[in-house]
Scaffold this motif. Structure first.
Motif: not given
Length: 149
Positions: A46-47, A22, A19-20, A39, A53, A74, A43, A55
């Protein structure tokens, strides 16, 4: 994008299940414009790699929802520190003033894998590393983990 490459390299390509957090979604500060926003590419990369994510952006939350709808991967958060909850690492995408002087100790304590990917070179790498976080900046090379961690 550069930021995705840095995150991917940090994990040796194994982003699935990560999990990032942002900070920033808008193309630039003081707007909710997402048309050219880095972004979006980040995203989507990453997905595609199997990451989630979390954010936060002071303005672009509704616009992000309009573009992407509701997605399991998300989570749009109410504030910057909420985005860190349950996140492995933090990436800075938009140079909002609110992000310029964060509490690095708090960031370190919340992240599972304390690392900051500074897409806007907002921070002094030494300051971040002295707080016990790995630091990655664009065009600044790779962080060496501080010895005191």
């Amino acid at each position: 994008g550069k930021l995705f490459e840095l995150i991917e390299r940090h994990y040796g390509g194994a982003l699935k299940g990560k999990t990032v957090a942002l900070w920033g979604l808008a193309f630039k500060p003081n707007t909710d414009d997402m048309r050219e926003a880095s972004s979006r590419r980040l995203m989507e990369q990453l997905w595609a790699a199997g990451a989630k994510v979390r954010a936060f952006d002071p303005e672009a939350r509704a616009e992000t929802t309009r573009i992407y709808g509701e997605r399991a991967d998300l989570t749009l958060c109410e504030d910057a520190y909420e985005a860190l909850d349950g996140a492995d690492v933090l990436a800075i995408v938009t140079e909002w003033k609110a992000f310029r002087a964060p509490d690095f100790a708090r960031i370190r304590d919340v992240l599972k894998d304390p690392a900051v990917f500074d897409g806007r070179n907002l921070y002094d790498p030494t300051q971040v590393e002295e707080a016990g976080l790995a630091y990655y900046g664009i065009g600044r090379g790779r962080s060496l983990r501080p010895a005191n961690v």
